[in-house]
Design a protein around this motif. Structure first.
Motif, PDB file in Angstrom:
ATOM      1  N   ASN A   6       1.015  -1.060   0.048  1.00  0.00           N
ATOM      2  CA  ASN A   6      -0.063   0.114  -0.248  1.00  0.00           C
ATOM      3  C   ASN A   6       1.017   1.185   0.149  1.00  0.00           C
ATOM      4  OD1 ASN A   6      -2.549  -1.388   0.116  1.00  0.00           O
ATOM      5  ND2 ASN A   6      -2.096  -1.867   2.608  1.00  0.00           N
ATOM      6  N   PRO A   7       1.842   1.518  -0.911  1.00  0.00           N
ATOM      7  CA  PRO A   7       2.457   2.763  -1.021  1.00  0.00           C
ATOM      8  C   PRO A   7       1.771   3.910  -1.792  1.00  0.00           C
ATOM      9  CG  PRO A   7       3.344   1.232  -2.554  1.00  0.00           C
ATOM     10  CD  PRO A   7       2.260   0.465  -1.605  1.00  0.00           C
ATOM     11  N   SER A   8       1.633   4.850  -1.515  1.00  0.00           N
ATOM     12  CA  SER A   8       1.028   5.781  -2.084  1.00  0.00           C
ATOM     13  C   SER A   8       1.835   6.203  -3.471  1.00  0.00           C
ATOM     14  CB  SER A   8       0.842   7.301  -1.343  1.00  0.00           C
ATOM     15  OG  SER A   8       0.077   7.114  -0.322  1.00  0.00           O
ATOM     16  N   PHE A   9       2.950   6.115  -3.479  1.00  0.00           N
ATOM     17  CA  PHE A   9       3.937   6.303  -4.833  1.00  0.00           C
ATOM     18  C   PHE A   9       4.975   5.390  -4.567  1.00  0.00           C
ATOM     19  CE2 PHE A   9       1.583   9.822  -5.376  1.00  0.00           C
ATOM     20  CZ  PHE A   9       1.731  10.628  -6.463  1.00  0.00           C
ATOM     21  N   HIS A  10       5.210   4.641  -5.945  1.00  0.00           N
ATOM     22  CA  HIS A  10       6.293   3.817  -5.594  1.00  0.00           C
ATOM     23  C   HIS A  10       7.034   4.003  -7.067  1.00  0.00           C
ATOM     24  CE1 HIS A  10       8.769   0.246  -5.944  1.00  0.00           C
ATOM     25  NE2 HIS A  10       8.439  -0.107  -6.825  1.00  0.00           N
ATOM     26  N   PHE A  11       8.303   4.218  -7.232  1.00  0.00           N
ATOM     27  CA  PHE A  11       9.213   4.573  -8.317  1.00  0.00           C
ATOM     28  C   PHE A  11       9.888   3.282  -8.666  1.00  0.00           C
ATOM     29  CE2 PHE A  11       8.122   8.572  -6.789  1.00  0.00           C
ATOM     30  CZ  PHE A  11       7.890   9.293  -7.743  1.00  0.00           C
ATOM     31  N   VAL A  25      11.527   5.633 -16.006  1.00  0.00           N
ATOM     32  CA  VAL A  25      10.834   5.576 -14.700  1.00  0.00           C
ATOM     33  C   VAL A  25       9.448   5.273 -14.901  1.00  0.00           C
ATOM     34  CG1 VAL A  25      10.346   7.087 -12.683  1.00  0.00           C
ATOM     35  CG2 VAL A  25      12.357   7.632 -14.280  1.00  0.00           C
ATOM     36  N   GLN A  26       9.277   4.163 -14.112  1.00  0.00           N
ATOM     37  CA  GLN A  26       7.759   3.925 -13.811  1.00  0.00           C
ATOM     38  C   GLN A  26       7.220   4.281 -12.577  1.00  0.00           C
ATOM     39  OE1 GLN A  26       8.711  -0.268 -15.140  1.00  0.00           O
ATOM     40  NE2 GLN A  26       7.038  -0.027 -16.568  1.00  0.00           N
ATOM     41  N   LEU A  27       6.284   5.078 -12.565  1.00  0.00           N
ATOM     42  CA  LEU A  27       5.650   5.573 -11.080  1.00  0.00           C
ATOM     43  C   LEU A  27       4.173   4.653 -10.948  1.00  0.00           C
ATOM     44  CD1 LEU A  27       5.105   7.377  -8.604  1.00  0.00           C
ATOM     45  CD2 LEU A  27       4.370   9.131 -10.344  1.00  0.00           C
ATOM     46  N   TYR A  28       4.261   3.818  -9.777  1.00  0.00           N
ATOM     47  CA  TYR A  28       3.094   3.220  -9.667  1.00  0.00           C
ATOM     48  C   TYR A  28       2.287   4.166  -8.498  1.00  0.00           C
ATOM     49  CZ  TYR A  28       0.021  -0.588  -7.940  1.00  0.00           C
ATOM     50  OH  TYR A  28      -0.991  -1.395  -7.581  1.00  0.00           O
ATOM     51  N   ILE A  29       1.027   4.488  -8.794  1.00  0.00           N
ATOM     52  CA  ILE A  29       0.194   5.315  -7.858  1.00  0.00           C
ATOM     53  C   ILE A  29      -0.995   4.826  -7.324  1.00  0.00           C
ATOM     54  CG2 ILE A  29      -0.925   7.450  -7.593  1.00  0.00           C
ATOM     55  CD1 ILE A  29       0.777   8.663  -9.902  1.00  0.00           C
ATOM     56  N   GLN A  30      -1.257   4.685  -6.263  1.00  0.00           N
ATOM     57  CA  GLN A  30      -2.626   4.239  -5.661  1.00  0.00           C
ATOM     58  C   GLN A  30      -3.262   5.633  -5.128  1.00  0.00           C
ATOM     59  OE1 GLN A  30      -1.524   1.246  -2.532  1.00  0.00           O
ATOM     60  NE2 GLN A  30      -1.936  -0.448  -4.232  1.00  0.00           N
ATOM     61  N   LYS A  31      -4.611   5.752  -5.411  1.00  0.00           N
ATOM     62  CA  LYS A  31      -5.004   6.930  -4.978  1.00  0.00           C
ATOM     63  C   LYS A  31      -6.547   6.881  -4.834  1.00  0.00           C
ATOM     64  CE  LYS A  31      -6.405   8.072  -9.862  1.00  0.00           C
ATOM     65  NZ  LYS A  31      -8.016   7.775  -9.613  1.00  0.00           N
ATOM     66  N   GLN A  32      -7.187   7.930  -4.437  1.00  0.00           N
ATOM     67  CA  GLN A  32      -8.590   7.831  -4.234  1.00  0.00           C
ATOM     68  C   GLN A  32      -9.436   8.807  -5.045  1.00  0.00           C
ATOM     69  OE1 GLN A  32      -8.888   8.605  -0.184  1.00  0.00           O
ATOM     70  NE2 GLN A  32      -8.525   6.544   0.571  1.00  0.00           N
ATOM     71  N   GLU A  33      -8.709   9.980  -5.582  1.00  0.00           N
ATOM     72  CA  GLU A  33      -9.279  10.735  -6.343  1.00  0.00           C
ATOM     73  C   GLU A  33      -9.468  10.648  -7.893  1.00  0.00           C
ATOM     74  OE1 GLU A  33      -6.651  11.425  -4.579  1.00  0.00           O
ATOM     75  OE2 GLU A  33      -7.170  12.433  -2.994  1.00  0.00           O
ATOM     76  N   LYS A  34     -10.467  11.066  -8.452  1.00  0.00           N
ATOM     77  CA  LYS A  34     -10.773  10.667  -9.979  1.00  0.00           C
ATOM     78  C   LYS A  34      -9.707  11.518 -10.916  1.00  0.00           C
ATOM     79  CE  LYS A  34     -15.614   9.693  -9.850  1.00  0.00           C
ATOM     80  NZ  LYS A  34     -16.988  10.126 -10.487  1.00  0.00           N
ATOM     81  N   SER A  87      -5.901   2.587  -9.101  1.00  0.00           N
ATOM     82  CA  SER A  87      -4.303   2.697  -9.206  1.00  0.00           C
ATOM     83  C   SER A  87      -3.964   2.728 -10.676  1.00  0.00           C
ATOM     84  CB  SER A  87      -3.883   1.130  -8.651  1.00  0.00           C
ATOM     85  OG  SER A  87      -4.303   0.165  -9.287  1.00  0.00           O
ATOM     86  N   PHE A  88      -2.656   3.158 -11.018  1.00  0.00           N
ATOM     87  CA  PHE A  88      -2.462   3.304 -12.456  1.00  0.00           C
ATOM     88  C   PHE A  88      -0.721   3.359 -12.463  1.00  0.00           C
ATOM     89  CE2 PHE A  88      -3.750   7.384 -11.366  1.00  0.00           C
ATOM     90  CZ  PHE A  88      -2.836   8.336 -11.619  1.00  0.00           C
ATOM     91  N   ILE A  89      -0.187   3.171 -13.515  1.00  0.00           N
ATOM     92  CA  ILE A  89       0.992   3.648 -13.811  1.00  0.00           C
ATOM     93  C   ILE A  89       1.499   4.641 -14.631  1.00  0.00           C
ATOM     94  CG2 ILE A  89       3.281   2.288 -14.701  1.00  0.00           C
ATOM     95  CD1 ILE A  89       2.090  -0.194 -13.642  1.00  0.00           C
TER      96      ILE A  89
END
Length: 574
Positions: A6-11, A25-34, A87-89
């Motif tokens: 559950n990281p918010s941001f992972h690089f 760079v690949q940035l993996y994001i977990q979020k709640q906002e649209k 989540s998205f990349i």
């Protein structure tokens, strides 16, 4: 891609194209906002210039469930993503081929990452944890960074910590030592220095860091990393919370004076552990990574640090008193020859550093002053004044300890100008504002002799006459005007960049011009043949004398017998 829980941001950073100088760079994001807006910082704290790092970003894409989603650039430094998914990349490339302390660099030899120049953030998740992992692709065997590591991941508690923690990708071994429960690691990147020379530098560095910790009566860290990048050209240093990045020309280290300069650089950045990273102006307490944080107190942050860098070399007995005073003289002579003190105060130099000091040009010496150089001399004068007023019982060091304990440890906030002078009074009983305010707030020259006499030191001076009020450099057989002193050179059409073809019909180079400067007779007329923008022109020049004062110290027996001098030099042999 390995991701922590559950990281918010992972690089995920790959160096697969090191020969092309591209980080992927690949940035993996977990979020709640649209909608989520991503920013890339515009500057690095400690290096006060807007650098527009986003200019090196290209090929940015976004994916959710392996399907491409829409990402739009909405400003020069930001992109916006709209997604119903939690989540998205985000994938992007960064071109990295500027070898400095504040930019990214990548080659098959080594890689350096200045985090603000590589990693995106969002304001919503700025204070959330961040993780970073690397795919080194066989190029490098080691990653040096002050961030903690667990298995394959480097952890930062938030983006402030990430942006304050550079990465060196390397095949070089490191050196380490421990004192005051702090592990110090030193890595030398590049160069051809022998093992014995490196160990000797580390030995001296240990003396310096131990002296600083002893002086400040505390060690803020359990770990500190020195990154030393040996180059063929350049000189720079940048401080971080648990690290410093230092760039220096290795070839210069064959001379003892440059060894001192190199150690002074490391000493300077290490003292920032306290002054700047802990004792911080209020205007720099919360960093705005997109816009300048303006402050008039850089003469405290950098000027006082510039005083202590060489002073700690002296107290560590790495250099002699004559070496230390030589550096003081160098700064005094620099200030007396510059015309900038007539135009700019220390506060103005601090406030305008974004557009002045970090954007110097051929006219800067005429109209500006360095808060490093003048600030360092002012700090020395403050130190000596407090020493005199308290009969040797207190000094500027007591002020720095007080600021550290009150603002860094207790209040955990930045200080204002008033806080600084209040702290001086509280720590030493001396009100120094009235004594020094003009040298801070106005473009006024510091009376060096007044304060140096406290140690029983006399400033003597040698008068040199010069009649050519410009300087020149010769390269590849071509001689160009390199510097003009506007206060002395009036109504003569000579500009920086002009090629000097001949003087009085004779071809000249830098050496001959320097000789003419001291050998021409007063009011002698000469003809200078110039080339400007491909057109030749002849200029009539009348030699007018100007006196340049080279100061030196007259070290007599008074220095050895002066009680305050003994306290200041703390037993170091004359």
């Amino acid at each position: 891609m390995a991701v922590s829980k559950n990281p918010s941001f992972h690089f995920h950073v790959s160096v697969a194209q090191a020969n092309l100088h591209y980080y992927k760079v690949q940035l993996y994001i977990q979020k709640q906002e649209k909608k989520l807006r991503l920013f890339l910082p515009n500057w690095v704290p400690g290096s006060y210039k807007i650098r527009n790092f986003s200019r090196h970003v290209f090929g940015i894409k976004a994916f959710a469930n392996r399907k491409k989603i829409f990402i739009e650039q909405v400003d020069l430094d930001s992109w916006e993503i709209s997604s119903e998914k939690n989540s998205f990349i985000v994938e992007y490339f960064v071109y990295a081929f500027e070898n400095s302390t504040r930019t990214n660099y990548l080659s098959p030899e080594f890689g350096f990452i200045s985090p603000p120049a590589l990693f995106f953030y969002s304001k919503e998740y700025f204070n959330s944890p961040v993780t970073v992992e690397f795919e080194l692709c066989g190029y490098f065997s080691k990653v040096y960074t002050p961030l903690p590591k667990k298995e394959n991941l480097y952890y930062a508690k938030n983006f402030d910590e990430l942006y304050d923690s550079p990465f060196l990708l390397s095949n070089s071994d490191s050196y380490s030592y421990t004192h005051n429960s702090c592990v110090h690691e030193v890595v030398f990147e590049g160069g051809k220095m022998s093992e014995a020379s490196k160990q000797n530098l580390v030995k001296k560095l240990k003396k310096i860091t131990k002296t600083q910790v002893k002086t400040m009566q505390s060690c803020p860290n359990s770990y500190y990393l020195f990154i030393v990048n040996f180059t063929t050209k350049g000189y720079a240093g940048l401080e971080h919370q648990s690290c410093s990045v230092n760039l220096y020309e290795e070839e210069k280290l064959h001379k003892s004076s440059h060894k001192q300069e190199f150690l002074s650089l490391l000493s300077h950045e290490y003292f920032h552990l306290w002054n700047v990273k802990k004792i911080r102006p209020k205007a720099l307490w919360d960093i705005d990574y997109q816009n300048p944080n303006l402050t008039k107190e850089l003469w405290i942050s950098e000027g006082i640090t510039s005083f202590y860098d060489n002073y700690f070399l002296l107290l560590s007995k790495v250099i002699k008193i004559s070496d230390y005073l030589g550096e003081v003289l160098k700064d005094i002579n620099h200030l007396t020859r510059s015309e900038g003190e007539k135009w700019m105060s220390l506060e103005s130099a601090s406030f305008n550093t974004w557009i002045k000091y970090y954007m110097r040009d051929e006219n800067s010496h005429n109209v500006s002053v360095s808060y490093y150089t003048k600030g360092g001399i002012l700090a020395l004068c403050m130190y000596l004044y407090i020493l005199k007023q308290t009969k040797g019982k207190k000094s500027l060091t007591d002020v720095m300890r007080h600021l550290y304990k009150v603002y860094a440890i207790t209040k955990k906030t930045g200080f204002t100008k008033q806080d600084f002078f209040d702290s001086c009074l509280e720590a030493t009983g001396v009100d120094i504002y009235k004594e020094f305010k003009n040298y801070i707030e106005k473009p006024v020259t510091i009376p060096y002799q007044k304060y140096l006499s406290i140690l029983g030191i006399k400033l003597a001076r040698v008068v040199r006459e010069t009649c050519l009020h410009f300087e020149a450099e010769t390269e590849n057989g071509i001689t160009n005007v390199s510097k003009i002193y506007h206060e002395r050179l009036r109504n003569v059409d000579i500009s920086v960049g002009d090629e000097i073809i001949a003087i009085n019909g004779e071809k000249v180079d830098k050496k001959k011009i320097d000789e003419l400067s001291v050998n021409l007779k007063r009011n002698q007329q000469i003809k200078i043949l110039l080339s400007r923008n491909g057109k030749e022109k002849e200029v009539n020049y009348q030699a007018k004398y100007h006196y340049i004062y080279d100061y030196y110290f007259n070290l007599k027996k008074e220095l050895k017998e002066n009680r305050l001098a003994k306290i200041f030099f703390k037993g170091v042999k004359t």
